[in-house]
Design an enzyme around this catalytic site. Structure first.
Site, PDB file in Angstrom:
ATOM      1  N   TRP A   1      43.537  33.501  49.208  1.00 22.73           N
ATOM      2  CA  TRP A   1      44.940  33.138  48.688  1.00 22.73           C
ATOM      3  C   TRP A   1      46.047  32.596  49.621  1.00 22.73           C
ATOM      4  CZ3 TRP A   1      43.918  32.732  43.696  1.00 22.73           C
ATOM      5  CH2 TRP A   1      42.958  33.277  43.014  1.00 22.73           C
TER       6      TRP A   1
ATOM      7  N   TRP B   1      36.731  40.703  41.085  1.00 22.17           N
ATOM      8  CA  TRP B   1      37.692  40.781  42.036  1.00 22.17           C
ATOM      9  C   TRP B   1      38.332  42.230  42.240  1.00 22.17           C
ATOM     10  CZ3 TRP B   1      42.988  41.643  41.783  1.00 22.17           C
ATOM     11  CH2 TRP B   1      43.475  41.448  40.622  1.00 22.17           C
TER      12      TRP B   1
ATOM     13  N   HIS C   1      49.074  31.922  34.531  1.00 22.76           N
ATOM     14  CA  HIS C   1      49.298  31.219  35.892  1.00 22.76           C
ATOM     15  C   HIS C   1      49.260  29.748  35.399  1.00 22.76           C
ATOM     16  CE1 HIS C   1      48.627  34.284  38.735  1.00 22.76           C
ATOM     17  NE2 HIS C   1      47.748  35.084  37.934  1.00 22.76           N
TER      18      HIS C   1
ATOM     19  N   GLU D   1      45.215  37.810  35.081  1.00 27.99           N
ATOM     20  CA  GLU D   1      46.435  38.295  35.080  1.00 27.99           C
ATOM     21  C   GLU D   1      47.410  37.565  33.984  1.00 27.99           C
ATOM     22  OE1 GLU D   1      46.975  39.400  39.825  1.00 27.99           O
ATOM     23  OE2 GLU D   1      47.272  37.488  39.197  1.00 27.99           O
TER      24      GLU D   1
ATOM     25  N   ASP E   1      47.911  26.407  39.307  1.00 26.33           N
ATOM     26  CA  ASP E   1      48.401  27.628  39.137  1.00 26.33           C
ATOM     27  C   ASP E   1      49.972  27.461  38.882  1.00 26.33           C
ATOM     28  OD1 ASP E   1      49.142  30.716  39.539  1.00 26.33           O
ATOM     29  OD2 ASP E   1      47.079  30.503  40.425  1.00 26.33           O
TER      30      ASP E   1
ATOM     31  N   TYR F   1      39.152  40.106  50.437  1.00 28.04           N
ATOM     32  CA  TYR F   1      40.114  39.026  50.332  1.00 28.04           C
ATOM     33  C   TYR F   1      40.827  38.825  51.671  1.00 28.04           C
ATOM     34  CZ  TYR F   1      41.020  38.844  45.330  1.00 28.04           C
ATOM     35  OH  TYR F   1      41.014  38.390  44.028  1.00 28.04           O
TER      36      TYR F   1
END
Length: 539
Positions: A443, A368, A239, A302, A168, A393
């Protein structure tokens, strides 16, 4: 009694007492499971558990059962664990361990304990084939021994897929021999944002770490012995700032960048040069050698398009490729990786943003942003892993209490997570077959050590495990809560620093470190905006 709840459990009379005369045996193809089972029993019991032709506890194969299904029969004279394959027998052994006193999960001798198993017959099999956890080790590195411990905890709960988020913006964690700078300079950063507020400060403390290829092979083998498949994820085309620190020529800006110290969505993305594609195909080739998983994660989430829009070379490249929209740049990049994996006999696995483009038939989608991605993917004929953020999550805050550590997004209680249903109601029976299962995602922006991971994950992961294993019709939170109360004593024995029902303990709090909580209405509005591109693509 058991977590996850079995399909059928019938209590009998009496109990089986394990003592120094207790012996073990197994069919030839189950020697590895037998070895593991003895190693699980011995530390706390100290029993010799000798192997004989027909042991007090026998492990066997029954070809009439599903691969992961098992039958456990315990009587005062002995026990048998039979499964359709080694995985089923392994899960039957896990069930048998749970029937023993919780102290069996301790790693040292427990003197004076009576080791008795109640007489039962358990018939069980999982509802879903993919029962997973996504573990992010890029934001905060988790040392190898803690990853192995995490796999053990997955196995206790009959979870079978570790989706391992290895790269990432904040760090590159897997050694790639042909590109050594990815770990030499891309595996550590100068500091870390502390807290979730956009204006949060940084600690100025270097953070880093990576897994050598030998480490990876060890972890993959250790997981396989516990019937856990490790699915690696290499993020693209966003990312990627850790990779851009190592090799600036991969980026649109083609200028030196630091490994990112902030959280959130980073504007820096990969360029569309053929050399950049070939770089990541080379990365994937080494990943394929390390991970035998049928699925290989390629990210796809993203990815801002501002740099592509503003960059003259990217616009020229788009014309060369016949691309008219910046959104299709991501589609083109993902499809190149997807085709490469398909040609290698593997399947691309990506976040639901990859639905905004054309995918190879074997590509699998992790939904997600709620369940919209699951519906869209299944209707297009793609397999789906359900992991909606508003249900599973596990980095999200656990209550409205003011002392929840670094509270993020909406509160997700154990009961909220227990209601997780991987199959969207609007799918037809044929479409629903594309839902392979689901996973919880952890995460680690705000989990800088394994103790904090414990706090965020447990006992909510116990609820996820039951939602993925047990029959949907058997869902009963009151019953689960009663079983969970006893199960927590097992977690105590395992050394898990879980969140207690009445809130965090003082050492689990993070006073003075800001979070960014939101309401469900705010979250729903945000997700609705994010999924608009999927709807536009389907239209």
């Amino acid at each position: 009694m058991l977590i996850p709840r079995p399909v059928d459990l019938r209590s009998g009379d009496g109990e089986l007492v394990l003592d120094r005369a207790t012996t073990l045996s197994a069919d030839e193809e189950l020697i590895a499971v037998l070895t593991w089972f003895r190693s699980a029993l011995y530390p706390a019991t100290g029993l010799p558990l000798r192997e004989t032709a027909r042991g007090t506890i026998h492990l066997g194969i029954d070809g009439g059962l599903g691969t992961e299904a098992f039958r456990l029969e315990v009587a005062p004279t002995g026990a048998t664990v039979t499964g359709g394959g080694p995985a089923g027998v392994f899960y039957g052994c896990q069930a048998l361990l749970q029937l023993l006193p919780p102290a069996v999960f301790r790693r040292g001798l427990v003197p004076g304990q009576r080791w008795a198993v109640p007489a039962v017959v358990v018939d069980d099999e999982p509802r879903f084939g993919w029962r997973g956890v996504m573990l992010d080790v890029s934001r905060h590195f988790m040392p190898k021994h803690d990853v192995l411990r995490f796999i053990d905890l997955m196995a206790v709960h009959r979870l079978n897929t570790l989706h391992w988020h290895l790269t990432d913006d904040q760090g590159w964690r897997v050694e790639i021999k042909r590109y050594p700078r990815l770990t030499e300079v891309g595996s550590w950063r100068h500091g870390t944002q502390v807290g979730a507020a956009r204006d949060a400060g940084e600690n100025g403390r270097p953070h880093g770490g990576f897994y050598t290829q030998d480490d990876i092979r060890e972890i993959v083998a250790y997981a396989a012995e516990r019937f856990v498949t490790v699915v690696p994820e290499i993020e693209t085309p966003g990312h990627v700032q850790a990779a851009l620190k190592a090799y600036p020529e991969l980026g649109v800006l083609q200028e030196p960048l630091e490994v990112w110290t902030r959280w959130g969505i980073n504007p820096n993305v990969l360029n569309l040069e053929e050399s950049t594609v070939q770089f990541f195909l080379g990365v994937l080739d080494e990943v394929l050698e390390l991970f035998p998983s049928p699925f290989i994660g390629i990210g796809g989430d993203e990815c801002p398009r501002d740099q592509w829009r503003a960059d003259p070379r990217t616009q020229e490249r788009m014309r060369e490729l016949g691309i008219t929209r910046e959104a299709d740049c991501q589609t083109w990049f993902v499809r190149r990786l997807d085709d490469h994996l398909t040609a290698a006999g593997r399947r691309a696995f990506g976040w639901d943003e990859i639905l905004e483009g054309d995918l190879a038939p074997g590509a699998t989608v992790a939904s997600w942003r709620g369940m919209a991605g699951a519906v869209a993917a299944a209707r297009r004929g793609h397999d789906v892993i359900a992991c909606p953020d508003d249900m599973v999550y596990l980095d999200y805050r656990q209550s409205e209490l003011p002392n929840e550590p670094i509270p993020v997004s909406i509160p997700l209680t154990v009961e909220d997570v227990y209601r997780f249903e991987p199959v969207p109601a609007e799918l037809s029976a044929q479409e629903a077959r594309h839902v392979l299962g689901g996973q919880a995602n952890i995460w680690t922006e705000h989990a800088d050590n394994p103790r904090t991971v414990d706090y965020l994950v447990f006992p909510r992961l116990c609820a996820v495990a039951e939602a993925l294993w047990s029959p949907a019709a058997a869902r009963d939170f009151a019953d689960f809560s009663a079983r969970l109360e006893h199960h927590l004593t097992r977690l105590d024995a395992l050394g898990v620093e879980y969140r207690h029902a009445d809130g965090p303990r003082p050492w689990q709090e993070r006073p003075g470190v800001p979070g960014r909580p939101s309401t469900r209405e705010q979250r729903a509005a945000h997700i609705a905006e994010l999924v608009a591109n999927i709807a536009a693509t389907d239209a």
